[in-house]
Design an enzyme around this catalytic site. Structure first.
Site, PDB file in Angstrom:
ATOM      1  N   GLY A   1     -45.401  20.414  35.212  1.00  0.00           N
ATOM      2  CA  GLY A   1     -44.523  21.204  36.089  1.00  0.00           C
ATOM      3  C   GLY A   1     -43.854  22.373  35.391  1.00  0.00           C
ATOM      4  O   GLY A   1     -44.208  22.749  34.263  1.00  0.00           O
ATOM      5  N   VAL A   2     -42.868  22.934  36.091  1.00  0.00           N
ATOM      6  CA  VAL A   2     -42.166  24.120  35.584  1.00  0.00           C
ATOM      7  C   VAL A   2     -41.453  23.788  34.278  1.00  0.00           C
ATOM      8  O   VAL A   2     -41.522  24.535  33.307  1.00  0.00           O
ATOM      9  CB  VAL A   2     -41.150  24.649  36.625  1.00  0.00           C
ATOM     10  CG1 VAL A   2     -40.249  25.706  36.008  1.00  0.00           C
ATOM     11  CG2 VAL A   2     -41.884  25.212  37.834  1.00  0.00           C
TER      12      VAL A   2
ATOM     13  N   GLY B   1     -27.465  37.655  36.769  1.00  0.00           N
ATOM     14  CA  GLY B   1     -27.116  36.243  36.908  1.00  0.00           C
ATOM     15  C   GLY B   1     -26.662  35.659  35.588  1.00  0.00           C
ATOM     16  O   GLY B   1     -27.399  35.688  34.608  1.00  0.00           O
TER      17      GLY B   1
ATOM     18  N   GLU C   1     -22.956  39.469  36.514  1.00  0.00           N
ATOM     19  CA  GLU C   1     -22.715  38.216  37.225  1.00  0.00           C
ATOM     20  C   GLU C   1     -21.789  38.531  38.406  1.00  0.00           C
ATOM     21  O   GLU C   1     -20.772  39.205  38.239  1.00  0.00           O
ATOM     22  CB  GLU C   1     -22.088  37.198  36.256  1.00  0.00           C
ATOM     23  CG  GLU C   1     -21.449  35.991  36.904  1.00  0.00           C
ATOM     24  CD  GLU C   1     -22.377  35.188  37.807  1.00  0.00           C
ATOM     25  OE1 GLU C   1     -23.456  34.788  37.367  1.00  0.00           O
ATOM     26  OE2 GLU C   1     -22.003  34.977  38.990  1.00  0.00           O
TER      27      GLU C   1
ATOM     28  N   ALA D   1     -34.120  18.524  35.263  1.00  0.00           N
ATOM     29  CA  ALA D   1     -35.288  17.665  35.065  1.00  0.00           C
ATOM     30  C   ALA D   1     -34.889  16.191  34.998  1.00  0.00           C
ATOM     31  O   ALA D   1     -35.540  15.330  35.606  1.00  0.00           O
ATOM     32  CB  ALA D   1     -35.997  18.078  33.776  1.00  0.00           C
TER      33      ALA D   1
ATOM     34  N   HIS E   1     -19.416   9.362   9.342  1.00  0.00           N
ATOM     35  CA  HIS E   1     -18.802  10.558   8.767  1.00  0.00           C
ATOM     36  C   HIS E   1     -19.751  11.153   7.737  1.00  0.00           C
ATOM     37  O   HIS E   1     -20.367  10.405   6.979  1.00  0.00           O
ATOM     38  CB  HIS E   1     -17.474  10.177   8.102  1.00  0.00           C
ATOM     39  CG  HIS E   1     -16.762  11.345   7.484  1.00  0.00           C
ATOM     40  ND1 HIS E   1     -16.148  12.315   8.247  1.00  0.00           N
ATOM     41  CD2 HIS E   1     -16.605  11.700   6.183  1.00  0.00           C
ATOM     42  CE1 HIS E   1     -15.629  13.223   7.437  1.00  0.00           C
ATOM     43  NE2 HIS E   1     -15.883  12.873   6.176  1.00  0.00           N
TER      44      HIS E   1
HETATM   45  P1  NAD Z   1     -27.818  29.403  38.353  1.00  0.00           P
HETATM   46  O1  NAD Z   1     -27.486  28.909  39.701  1.00  0.00           O
HETATM   47  O2  NAD Z   1     -27.516  28.575  37.172  1.00  0.00           O
HETATM   48  O3  NAD Z   1     -27.122  30.829  38.104  1.00  0.00           O
HETATM   49  C1  NAD Z   1     -27.337  31.936  38.929  1.00  0.00           C
HETATM   50  C2  NAD Z   1     -26.176  32.870  38.747  1.00  0.00           C
HETATM   51  O4  NAD Z   1     -26.505  34.113  39.351  1.00  0.00           O
HETATM   52  C3  NAD Z   1     -24.899  32.383  39.409  1.00  0.00           C
HETATM   53  O5  NAD Z   1     -23.855  32.427  38.474  1.00  0.00           O
HETATM   54  C4  NAD Z   1     -24.679  33.384  40.555  1.00  0.00           C
HETATM   55  O6  NAD Z   1     -23.325  33.627  40.822  1.00  0.00           O
HETATM   56  C5  NAD Z   1     -25.360  34.628  40.023  1.00  0.00           C
HETATM   57  N1  NAD Z   1     -25.841  35.555  41.047  1.00  0.00           N
HETATM   58  C6  NAD Z   1     -26.480  35.259  42.201  1.00  0.00           C
HETATM   59  N2  NAD Z   1     -26.823  36.387  42.855  1.00  0.00           N
HETATM   60  C7  NAD Z   1     -26.401  37.436  42.083  1.00  0.00           C
HETATM   61  C8  NAD Z   1     -26.477  38.858  42.202  1.00  0.00           C
HETATM   62  N3  NAD Z   1     -27.096  39.440  43.230  1.00  0.00           N
HETATM   63  N4  NAD Z   1     -25.941  39.612  41.207  1.00  0.00           N
HETATM   64  C9  NAD Z   1     -25.330  39.027  40.151  1.00  0.00           C
HETATM   65  N5  NAD Z   1     -25.236  37.700  39.990  1.00  0.00           N
HETATM   66  C10 NAD Z   1     -25.770  36.899  40.939  1.00  0.00           C
HETATM   67  O7  NAD Z   1     -29.380  29.773  38.427  1.00  0.00           O
HETATM   68  P2  NAD Z   1     -30.414  30.138  37.296  1.00  0.00           P
HETATM   69  O8  NAD Z   1     -29.744  30.562  36.049  1.00  0.00           O
HETATM   70  O9  NAD Z   1     -31.399  31.040  37.950  1.00  0.00           O
HETATM   71  O10 NAD Z   1     -31.098  28.739  37.021  1.00  0.00           O
HETATM   72  C11 NAD Z   1     -31.723  28.042  38.086  1.00  0.00           C
HETATM   73  C12 NAD Z   1     -31.621  26.560  37.911  1.00  0.00           C
HETATM   74  O11 NAD Z   1     -32.487  26.153  36.873  1.00  0.00           O
HETATM   75  C13 NAD Z   1     -30.235  26.105  37.548  1.00  0.00           C
HETATM   76  O12 NAD Z   1     -29.549  25.696  38.695  1.00  0.00           O
HETATM   77  C14 NAD Z   1     -30.477  24.959  36.631  1.00  0.00           C
HETATM   78  O13 NAD Z   1     -30.336  23.772  37.344  1.00  0.00           O
HETATM   79  C15 NAD Z   1     -31.914  25.079  36.180  1.00  0.00           C
HETATM   80  N6  NAD Z   1     -31.949  25.349  34.727  1.00  0.00           N
HETATM   81  C16 NAD Z   1     -31.419  24.421  33.885  1.00  0.00           C
HETATM   82  C17 NAD Z   1     -31.432  24.643  32.537  1.00  0.00           C
HETATM   83  C18 NAD Z   1     -30.867  23.608  31.625  1.00  0.00           C
HETATM   84  O14 NAD Z   1     -30.722  22.461  32.032  1.00  0.00           O
HETATM   85  N7  NAD Z   1     -30.480  23.968  30.397  1.00  0.00           N
HETATM   86  C19 NAD Z   1     -31.932  25.825  32.029  1.00  0.00           C
HETATM   87  C20 NAD Z   1     -32.449  26.760  32.905  1.00  0.00           C
HETATM   88  C21 NAD Z   1     -32.457  26.495  34.266  1.00  0.00           C
END
Ligand code: NAD
Length: 472
Positions: free
Chosen positions: A42-43, A181, A204, A320, A444
């Site tokens: 998957g992704v 974002g 953001e 995941a 420690h």
């Molecule tokens: P996200 O929901 O984490 O963040 C998206 C951000 O974009 C938000 O803060 C939102 O306010 C902002 N946003 C939305 N529209 C906008 C606009 N037009 N202009 C400016 N800002 C805007 O989504 P993501 O970063 O795309 O990640 C997607 C999903 O993938 C996440 O929800 C997460 O669950 C998963 N992910 C997880 C991990 C991890 O576990 N470490 C890593 C990568 C992705």
């Protein structure tokens, strides 16, 4: 052609799908897993968690080398070969995807490669390379996941406007990169590209990056990113994008003003959309919500009695490990056990520099609901181990119920926070009190001691920091 019948058909082979298929096979079910991609995983495995962590590790090495001068160790300016970096990253992905195939084979899980389409509640048609194949089943689990959201206004069909999928390919290292974002993906990939040498401007829409994490945990990440990125613009939205020669012309709404700038590449990281289209779900009794996510109950059952759904396709937090947990619940329920996704603590980790990790109740959530809590904190400036790393920009905190002294939440920011949070998850799942954590001897010198010392802060007697005694 006669259909093949199976006990369980799993559609999708990500960390939800393969976890479900493997568990069901281990419990004695005949399982067929259908995947449209050539590679399993998957992704997360192919275009998400794994390749991004490989690149973040490479970034960490570059940063660690750069920051070693004061230790009397200097390296030259790194030369980065994107093609070699890509090959190394791909070798990790291939190894893991091959491992998933091997694990499927060893369990007798049959893998069918092709695109699945529901003919009815008990039949899946698969368009394979060799033609159509029909699979009938007693139960199905849909685990088809999500894809990067690409708002229509940004979708110019220009490859310089990337989602995480393309960004992870590191085609080149653009001189200027706009990241739209400030969530998980924007911050993680922004960190990678900034370290590789791109000038990053991150915008953001909200007034904070990493919304959902407590502000004190976000602060060190923001401080680091402010140095590593050219600029972070909060409360800013991109209103328009257009191709301009070899660049992208971007118009921003900033405090009511419209400004225009040119970028070599743009990364759109504004959330994810469900892959629920063109699955033939209208031929089943499965219902979707307004955003296209499959509706499920706590037992991962859809509104169709034979079909379950797990992972990103069901919405909520798209992680995941949540999908893998839901996989176990769905399999247990369809095997007749009384399992449910209730009171499950799902940790979150953002692999920025420093990492942020949290689980259970956050301080912000407790405040919003008016719940009485105490928040003992242990700053990493007092951790011997953090000092040996020169990374004292960390913090470990507990969210504690003052009456029962139970640990309701844990938040950590700092180097390797993602590796530390599991202890917090276990504490919450076991109903541990702050005393349990304080009485547990931690080795420690390790960063894990910060959890024990945060618990000691609650009682007013942490060895390495001075705190007032707990009232009463
Ligand atoms: P996200 O929901 O984490 O963040 C998206 C951000 O974009 C938000 O803060 C939102 O306010 C902002 N946003 C939305 N529209 C906008 C606009 N037009 N202009 C400016 N800002 C805007 O989504 P993501 O970063 O795309 O990640 C997607 C999903 O993938 C996440 O929800 C997460 O669950 C998963 N992910 C997880 C991990 C991890 O576990 N470490 C890593 C990568 C992705």
């Amino acid at each position: 052609m006669n259909p093949t019948h199976t006990d369980l058909m799993v559609l999708g082979s990500g960390p939800g799908g393969y976890a479900a298929a493997f568990y069901a096979a281990d419990l004695g079910k005949k399982v067929i897993m259908v995947e449209r991609d050539k590679a399993l995983g998957g992704v997360c495995l192919n275009r998400g968690c794994i390749p991004s962590k490989a690149l973040l590790y490479a970034a960490h090495i570059i940063n660690a080398a750069r920051e070693s001068e004061h230790r009397g160790i200097t390296f030259g300016t790194p030369t980065i070969d994107p093609s070699k970096l890509r090959t190394w990253k791909q070798s990790i992905v291939d190894k893991l995807a091959g491992g998933v195939s091997q694990l499927a084979k060893l369990r007798g899980v049959q893998v069918v490669q092709g695109r699945g389409y529901f003919e009815d509640s008990r039949t899946l048609r698969v368009e394979t390379g060799e033609g159509q194949q029909f699979i009938t089943y007693d139960h199905a689990i849909i685990a088809v996941g999500s894809r990067s959201a690409m708002p229509k206004d940004f979708d110019l069909g220009n490859p310089r406007i990337m989602t995480s999928r393309e960004a992870l390919e590191v085609e080149d290292i653009p001189e200027s990169l706009l990241v739209i974002g400030g969530g998980y993906i924007g911050m993680e990939l922004g960190t990678v590209y900034a370290t590789l040498g791109s000038k990053i401007v991150l915008v953001e829409a909200l007034d904070t990056i990493l919304a959902g994490a407590d502000a004190d945990l976000v602060r060190p990440v923001l401080a680091y990113a402010k140095k590593a990125f050219k600029e972070i613009r909060l409360k800013t939205k991109v209103s328009k994008m257009a191709t301009s020669g070899k660049q992208i012309k971007v118009q921003f709404d900033l405090d009511g003003q419209k400004i225009e700038e040119l970028y070599d590449r743009v990364l759109v990281a504004v959330g994810r959309s469900p892959n629920s289209q063109d699955l033939g779900l209208e031929n089943t009794k499965v219902s979707l919500d307004q955003k296209g996510f499959i509706q499920v109950n706590e037992q991962q059952q859809t509104t169709d009695p034979t079909i379950y759904a797990i992972g990103d396709i069901t919405g909520g937090v798209m992680l995941a490990h949540k999908a893998s947990k839901e996989a176990r619940i769905a399999v247990e329920v369809l095997c007749g056990e009384n399992s449910a996704f209730t009171n499950v603590t799902i940790p979150a980790v953002v692999f920025t520099d420093p990492e942020v990790a949290w689980c259970g109740l956050t301080e912000a959530e407790a405040k919003a609901s008016g719940k009485k809590i105490q928040v003992p904190k242990f700053p990493w400036g007092a951790s011997g181990r953090a000092i040996t790393f020169d990374r004292t920009d960390g913090l470990t905190k507990l969210i504690v119920d003052p009456e029962t002294e139970r640990i309701l939440g844990v938040g950590i920011v700092g180097l390797g926070a993602g590796e530390l949070i599991a202890e917090g998850v276990l504490a919450i799942e076991m109903g541990a009190t702050a005393k349990d954590l304080a009485l547990t001897v931690h080795p420690h010198p390790t960063l894990s001691e910060t959890l024990m010392e945060a618990a000691e802060v609650f009682y007013g007697h942490a060895t390495h920091t001075v705190t007032r005694k707990k009232a009463g």
